[in-house]
Design an enzyme around this catalytic site. Structure first.
Site, PDB file in Angstrom:
ATOM      1  CG  HIS A  69      -6.173  -2.560   8.795  1.00 38.48           C
ATOM      2  ND1 HIS A  69      -6.330  -1.575   9.749  1.00 38.48           N
ATOM      3  CD2 HIS A  69      -4.848  -2.535   8.470  1.00 38.48           C
ATOM      4  CE1 HIS A  69      -5.169  -1.001   9.992  1.00 38.48           C
ATOM      5  NE2 HIS A  69      -4.246  -1.572   9.226  1.00 38.48           N
ATOM      6  CG  ASN A 111      -9.390  -2.084  11.742  1.00 37.75           C
ATOM      7  OD1 ASN A 111      -8.331  -2.597  11.368  1.00 37.75           O
ATOM      8  ND2 ASN A 111      -9.921  -1.029  11.134  1.00 37.75           N
ATOM      9  CD  GLU A 145      -9.130   0.628   7.603  1.00 39.37           C
ATOM     10  OE1 GLU A 145      -9.273  -0.256   8.466  1.00 39.37           O
ATOM     11  OE2 GLU A 145      -8.450   1.646   7.788  1.00 39.37           O
ATOM     12  CG  ASP A 183      -0.284  -0.511   2.489  1.00 34.89           C
ATOM     13  OD1 ASP A 183       0.940  -0.351   2.627  1.00 34.89           O
ATOM     14  OD2 ASP A 183      -0.997  -1.065   3.338  1.00 34.89           O
TER      15      ASP A 183
END
Length: 247
Positions: free
Chosen positions: A138, A136, A143, A67
């Site tokens: 990810h 979370n 996400e 990313d």
């Protein structure tokens, strides 16, 4: 899914580097999928050590990063291109022309996503994909959402993710709100996946990833379906798994 428990972050980093190093030794022109963030820093230090000791040769290795923040140039000190140069590429004999990170400044975002997807295909796919995991769950910047997004895409970052990354910036206001990320299909197409997790802050995410239902609200849970996925986590990250009696 194989789970390897380590006592601490140092042991985690060494084991991860050993696995990555073995891929490079067995296939000198391997395509490595690489990750950023604080978790893999120790692994990169161990890989640099292996190179300095003459055990590893990166001259034919190619890499693709997961990313990049939208809006940051490669020389921005918080861009992921800068991170990779600083934490790995500048210290080993990899040809930087063979290292790939999504462009954060290209104007046509859709074209950039298509370019990156094609790049991965043209390289023949990823031999080993290194992953960290968010609180979370990810992976990359995939996400929690209502569907697994297949290919490289532009994502709006959750506030919790921006807050977690704010420690690297002067303030949260400077943290980009969007990022390019490989999609779930890009990640799952890798021949081998190596997921790293350390610290109690990741305990719930690790439990949900390894033992919870597979759902896009827990992006990393899809890794349960990969035929060669190794999770290396320290005692704190696995504490909830132990508490619930699944380890």
């Amino acid at each position: 899914m194989i789970i390897i428990k380590t006592k601490n972050y140092e042991e985690l980093s060494k084991k991860a580097a050993d696995i990555i190093g073995s891929v490079v030794v067995l296939k000198p022109d391997a395509v490595l999928g690489l990750a950023t963030g604080s978790t893999p820093v120790g692994t990169y230090k161990e890989l640099i050590k292996g190179y300095e000791e003459g055990k590893l040769d990166f001259s034919k290795v190619k890499s693709v990063n997961l990313d990049e923040y939208k809006g940051l140039t490669g020389d921005h000190d918080q861009s992921y291109r800068y991170f990779m140069n600083t934490n790995l590429f500048n210290h080993v004999n990899i040809d930087k022309a063979n290292t790939n990170v999504p462009s954060g400044i290209v104007e046509d975002g859709e074209a950039e996503c298509e370019r990156y997807n094609q790049l991965i295909k043209d390289l023949g796919g990823i031999d080993l994909q290194l992953l960290g995991i968010g609180g979370n769950a990810h992976i990359g910047f995939n996400e929690p959402c209502d569907e697994f997004v297949k290919g490289t895409h532009l994502v709006t970052l959750e506030e919790g993710t921006r807050e977690a990354n704010a420690r690297f910036f002067a303030s949260i206001d400077e943290v980009p709100t969007q990022a390019y990320t490989m999609g779930i299909q890009n990640i799952m197409s890798a021949k081998k996946i190596l997921l790293l997790a350390n610290g109690k802050a990741k305990a719930q995410a690790v439990y949900d990833t390894c033992f919870g239902p597979i759902k896009p609200q827990v992006p990393a849970s899809i890794l349960q379906l990969h035929e060669d996925c190794i999770v290396i986590a320290d005692e704190d990250a696995l504490s909830l798994c132990v508490e619930k009696g699944v380890l």
